[in-house]
Design a protein around this motif. Structure first.
Motif, PDB file in Angstrom:
ATOM      1  N   THR A   1       0.838  -1.200   0.000  1.00 28.93           N
ATOM      2  CA  THR A   1       0.000   0.000   0.000  1.00 28.93           C
ATOM      3  C   THR A   1       0.868   1.243   0.000  1.00 28.93           C
ATOM      4  O   THR A   1       0.648   2.181  -0.785  1.00 28.93           O
ATOM      5  CB  THR A   1      -0.949  -0.003   1.217  1.00 28.93           C
TER       6      THR A   1
ATOM      7  N   THR B   1       2.562   1.730  -3.389  1.00 28.15           N
ATOM      8  CA  THR B   1       1.611   2.159  -4.421  1.00 28.15           C
ATOM      9  C   THR B   1       1.219   3.615  -4.228  1.00 28.15           C
ATOM     10  O   THR B   1       1.206   4.401  -5.192  1.00 28.15           O
ATOM     11  CB  THR B   1       0.356   1.260  -4.402  1.00 28.15           C
TER      12      THR B   1
ATOM     13  N   THR C   1       4.055   6.062  -5.103  1.00 25.26           N
ATOM     14  CA  THR C   1       4.216   6.155  -6.553  1.00 25.26           C
ATOM     15  C   THR C   1       3.055   6.936  -7.157  1.00 25.26           C
ATOM     16  O   THR C   1       3.255   7.769  -8.056  1.00 25.26           O
ATOM     17  CB  THR C   1       4.346   4.751  -7.169  1.00 25.26           C
TER      18      THR C   1
ATOM     19  N   VAL D   1       4.522   0.333 -12.161  1.00 25.07           N
ATOM     20  CA  VAL D   1       4.650  -0.993 -11.553  1.00 25.07           C
ATOM     21  C   VAL D   1       6.098  -1.262 -11.148  1.00 25.07           C
ATOM     22  O   VAL D   1       6.359  -1.800 -10.064  1.00 25.07           O
ATOM     23  CB  VAL D   1       4.118  -2.087 -12.505  1.00 25.07           C
TER      24      VAL D   1
ATOM     25  N   VAL E   1       6.756   0.601  -7.925  1.00 24.13           N
ATOM     26  CA  VAL E   1       6.082  -0.052  -6.796  1.00 24.13           C
ATOM     27  C   VAL E   1       6.852  -1.308  -6.401  1.00 24.13           C
ATOM     28  O   VAL E   1       7.097  -1.554  -5.211  1.00 24.13           O
ATOM     29  CB  VAL E   1       4.608  -0.375  -7.130  1.00 24.13           C
TER      30      VAL E   1
ATOM     31  N   ALA F   1       3.654  -6.723  -7.759  1.00 22.94           N
ATOM     32  CA  ALA F   1       3.393  -5.285  -7.687  1.00 22.94           C
ATOM     33  C   ALA F   1       2.152  -4.909  -8.491  1.00 22.94           C
ATOM     34  O   ALA F   1       1.319  -4.121  -8.037  1.00 22.94           O
ATOM     35  CB  ALA F   1       4.606  -4.496  -8.185  1.00 22.94           C
TER      36      ALA F   1
ATOM     37  N   VAL G   1      -1.132  -3.082  -7.026  1.00 20.94           N
ATOM     38  CA  VAL G   1      -1.666  -1.815  -7.524  1.00 20.94           C
ATOM     39  C   VAL G   1      -3.166  -1.956  -7.773  1.00 20.94           C
ATOM     40  O   VAL G   1      -3.961  -1.090  -7.384  1.00 20.94           O
ATOM     41  CB  VAL G   1      -0.913  -1.351  -8.788  1.00 20.94           C
TER      42      VAL G   1
END
Length: 136
Positions: free
Chosen positions: A25, A28, A31, A74, A77, A88, A92
């Motif tokens: 979390t 994500t 990012t 991705v 992450v 990843a 996401v």
């Protein structure tokens, strides 16, 4: 939605322990903060529990949205969460679905509209009817 529920939803969707769901979390959302404009990051943050708001704080490095394609998103992450890219990508999707449940529909739409078309396979599961996690 409170913090524990948010993390629990991500953990269930990714089939990972809570500790890993926290990392997925965080990675994500960090990012995502780079990908959104600073104003949108703030709008999103105020609708989330405090521990997640801290992750989304815009700074000088992310005041303007970086042009990240889905593949680069991705990759970042995965690097931040220390997982492989398929993990990843699944994370996401799980975080986007949980975000959709945690914030107002209008705010989620504001987030999605800033993402390019190549994010579709990660965002569409969150938009699909029945995307809400059902408890057994």
């Amino acid at each position: 939605m409170n913090y524990d529920t948010f993390i629990d939803q991500v953990a269930q969707r990714t089939r990972t322990p809570s500790e890993q769901a926290v990392e997925l979390t965080r990675a994500t959302l960090e990012t995502l903060a780079e990908r959104l404009t600073g104003g949108e990051v703030l709008d999103l943050a105020v609708q989330l529990p405090r521990p997640l708001q801290v992750v989304l704080k815009p700074g000088p490095d992310n005041e303007s949205a970086q042009r990240l394609g889905a593949a680069e998103f991705v990759t970042r992450v995965a690097a931040r969460a220390h997982v492989d890219e398929p993990t990843a990508r699944d994370a996401v999707r799980a975080v986007f679905t949980t975000l959709r449940e945690a914030i107002s529909g209008g705010e989620f739409d504001d987030v999605v509209v800033q993402l390019p078309r190549d994010y579709r396979d990660m965002v569409e599961p969150a938009l699909a009817p029945g995307a809400t996690l059902r408890r057994s």
